[in-house]
Write a protein that holds these residues in place. Sequence first.
Motif, PDB file in Angstrom:
ATOM      1  N   LEU A   6       0.973  -1.336  -0.042  1.00 32.08           N
ATOM      2  CA  LEU A   6       0.217   0.010   0.098  1.00 32.08           C
ATOM      3  C   LEU A   6       0.933   1.136   0.062  1.00 32.08           C
ATOM      4  N   ARG A   7       2.515   0.990  -0.220  1.00 30.99           N
ATOM      5  CA  ARG A   7       2.502   2.438  -0.153  1.00 30.99           C
ATOM      6  C   ARG A   7       3.163   3.349  -1.134  1.00 30.99           C
ATOM      7  N   SER A   8       2.676   2.507  -2.235  1.00 32.32           N
ATOM      8  CA  SER A   8       2.458   3.765  -3.422  1.00 32.32           C
ATOM      9  C   SER A   8       1.164   4.642  -3.265  1.00 32.32           C
ATOM     10  N   LEU A   9      -0.040   4.378  -2.414  1.00 30.97           N
ATOM     11  CA  LEU A   9      -0.850   5.189  -1.862  1.00 30.97           C
ATOM     12  C   LEU A   9      -0.588   5.704  -1.308  1.00 30.97           C
ATOM     13  N   ASP A  10       0.967   6.461  -1.031  1.00 32.19           N
ATOM     14  CA  ASP A  10       1.215   7.608  -0.469  1.00 32.19           C
ATOM     15  C   ASP A  10       1.844   8.402  -1.350  1.00 32.19           C
ATOM     16  N   ASP A  11       1.997   8.018  -2.301  1.00 34.18           N
ATOM     17  CA  ASP A  11       2.754   8.332  -3.944  1.00 34.18           C
ATOM     18  C   ASP A  11       1.977   9.377  -4.663  1.00 34.18           C
ATOM     19  N   PRO A  12       1.809  11.067  -4.385  1.00 36.68           N
ATOM     20  CA  PRO A  12       1.687  11.797  -4.971  1.00 36.68           C
ATOM     21  C   PRO A  12       1.316  11.467  -6.657  1.00 36.68           C
ATOM     22  N   ASP A  13       1.975  10.800  -6.794  1.00 42.79           N
ATOM     23  CA  ASP A  13       2.496  10.802  -8.106  1.00 42.79           C
ATOM     24  C   ASP A  13       2.215   9.514  -8.947  1.00 42.79           C
ATOM     25  N   HIS A  14       1.919   8.333  -7.853  1.00 39.99           N
ATOM     26  CA  HIS A  14       1.327   7.161  -8.457  1.00 39.99           C
ATOM     27  C   HIS A  14       0.147   7.137  -8.882  1.00 39.99           C
ATOM     28  N   PRO A  15      -0.124   6.412 -10.233  1.00 39.54           N
ATOM     29  CA  PRO A  15      -1.498   6.283 -11.014  1.00 39.54           C
ATOM     30  C   PRO A  15      -2.665   5.315 -10.971  1.00 39.54           C
ATOM     31  N   VAL A  16      -3.494   5.977  -9.748  1.00 36.03           N
ATOM     32  CA  VAL A  16      -4.398   5.527  -9.231  1.00 36.03           C
ATOM     33  C   VAL A  16      -6.056   5.065  -9.333  1.00 36.03           C
ATOM     34  N   LEU A  17      -6.157   6.256 -10.034  1.00 38.58           N
ATOM     35  CA  LEU A  17      -7.636   6.390  -9.961  1.00 38.58           C
ATOM     36  C   LEU A  17      -8.290   6.528 -11.533  1.00 38.58           C
ATOM     37  N   THR A  18      -9.125   6.020 -12.018  1.00 40.34           N
ATOM     38  CA  THR A  18      -9.921   5.881 -13.475  1.00 40.34           C
ATOM     39  C   THR A  18     -10.005   7.178 -13.585  1.00 40.34           C
ATOM     40  N   MET A  19     -10.651   7.399 -15.364  1.00 38.28           N
ATOM     41  CA  MET A  19     -11.383   8.275 -15.627  1.00 38.28           C
ATOM     42  C   MET A  19     -13.479   8.777 -14.650  1.00 38.28           C
ATOM     43  N   SER A  20     -13.089   7.725 -14.358  1.00 40.22           N
ATOM     44  CA  SER A  20     -14.629   7.909 -13.784  1.00 40.22           C
ATOM     45  C   SER A  20     -14.888   8.169 -12.568  1.00 40.22           C
ATOM     46  N   GLN A  21     -13.745   8.076 -11.794  1.00 39.52           N
ATOM     47  CA  GLN A  21     -13.457   7.869 -10.632  1.00 39.52           C
ATOM     48  C   GLN A  21     -12.821   9.270 -10.157  1.00 39.52           C
ATOM     49  N   ALA A  22     -11.544  10.516 -10.717  1.00 39.35           N
ATOM     50  CA  ALA A  22     -11.466  11.107 -10.917  1.00 39.35           C
ATOM     51  C   ALA A  22     -11.745  12.464 -11.229  1.00 39.35           C
ATOM     52  N   ALA A  23     -12.878  12.384 -12.716  1.00 45.72           N
ATOM     53  CA  ALA A  23     -13.868  13.225 -12.859  1.00 45.72           C
ATOM     54  C   ALA A  23     -15.338  13.415 -11.926  1.00 45.72           C
ATOM     55  N   GLU A  24     -15.277  11.805 -10.939  1.00 50.71           N
ATOM     56  CA  GLU A  24     -16.030  12.383 -10.021  1.00 50.71           C
ATOM     57  C   GLU A  24     -15.855  13.147  -8.984  1.00 50.71           C
ATOM     58  N   LEU A  25     -13.991  12.990  -8.357  1.00 51.25           N
ATOM     59  CA  LEU A  25     -13.989  13.796  -7.388  1.00 51.25           C
ATOM     60  C   LEU A  25     -13.549  15.191  -7.484  1.00 51.25           C
ATOM     61  N   LEU A  26     -13.227  15.146  -8.995  1.00 50.44           N
ATOM     62  CA  LEU A  26     -13.357  17.078  -9.106  1.00 50.44           C
ATOM     63  C   LEU A  26     -14.165  17.218  -9.394  1.00 50.44           C
ATOM     64  N   GLY A  27     -15.675  16.913  -9.463  1.00 53.92           N
ATOM     65  CA  GLY A  27     -17.308  17.332  -9.525  1.00 53.92           C
ATOM     66  C   GLY A  27     -16.920  18.134 -11.743  1.00 53.92           C
ATOM     67  N   VAL A  28     -16.135  17.153 -12.618  1.00 57.27           N
ATOM     68  CA  VAL A  28     -16.274  17.463 -13.780  1.00 57.27           C
ATOM     69  C   VAL A  28     -16.878  16.321 -14.829  1.00 57.27           C
ATOM     70  N   GLN A  29     -16.650  16.363 -16.060  1.00 58.41           N
ATOM     71  CA  GLN A  29     -17.210  15.398 -16.656  1.00 58.41           C
ATOM     72  C   GLN A  29     -15.796  14.834 -17.129  1.00 58.41           C
ATOM     73  N   ALA A  30     -16.097  13.734 -17.521  1.00 57.47           N
ATOM     74  CA  ALA A  30     -14.840  12.949 -18.003  1.00 57.47           C
ATOM     75  C   ALA A  30     -14.613  13.463 -19.081  1.00 57.47           C
ATOM     76  N   ALA A  31     -15.264  13.781 -20.308  1.00 60.92           N
ATOM     77  CA  ALA A  31     -14.816  14.910 -21.637  1.00 60.92           C
ATOM     78  C   ALA A  31     -14.028  16.242 -21.119  1.00 60.92           C
ATOM     79  N   PHE A  32     -13.655  16.530 -20.091  1.00 59.24           N
ATOM     80  CA  PHE A  32     -13.099  17.969 -19.376  1.00 59.24           C
ATOM     81  C   PHE A  32     -11.864  16.728 -19.036  1.00 59.24           C
ATOM     82  N   LEU A  33     -11.321  16.101 -18.712  1.00 64.24           N
ATOM     83  CA  LEU A  33     -10.470  15.162 -18.539  1.00 64.24           C
ATOM     84  C   LEU A  33      -9.297  14.907 -19.383  1.00 64.24           C
TER      85      LEU A  33
END
Length: 120
Positions: A6-33
């Motif tokens: 789980l150590r990589s989860l602490d790395d701010p540059d480790h890619p762990v989020l899908t587009m839909s997860q990222a869009a939801e967290l940011l409150g944007v549409q996937a098209a924005f990403l």
Amino acid sequence: MSSDPLRSLDDPDHPVLTMSQAAELLGVQAAFLRSLDSSGVLHPHRSPGGHRRYSRHQLEVAARVRGLLDEGHPLSSAQAIVRLQDDLASARSDAEQARDERDVARDERDAARRELRDHS
């Protein structure tokens, strides 16, 4: 002994989020990403299947760009502003490190001078 999986989860540059997860967290549409990817603002990691994966750092950049767009800046300006802000932060960090190194060198110099003076 194995490393913490789980150590990589602490790395701010480790890619762990899908587009839909990222869009939801940011409150944007996937098209924005997708637009940030196609314009070169973000370069998300690609899974073996070609799906975009985002890091915490990339989401921070996307949120900053979104804020600038909401203020009325065009994407190219928002991208330049974020880049310049990051460059400024990096330069400030470098300057602080240089000041710290200078102070250490001065302290060492002064200690060496005192030692020479005390032994004269």
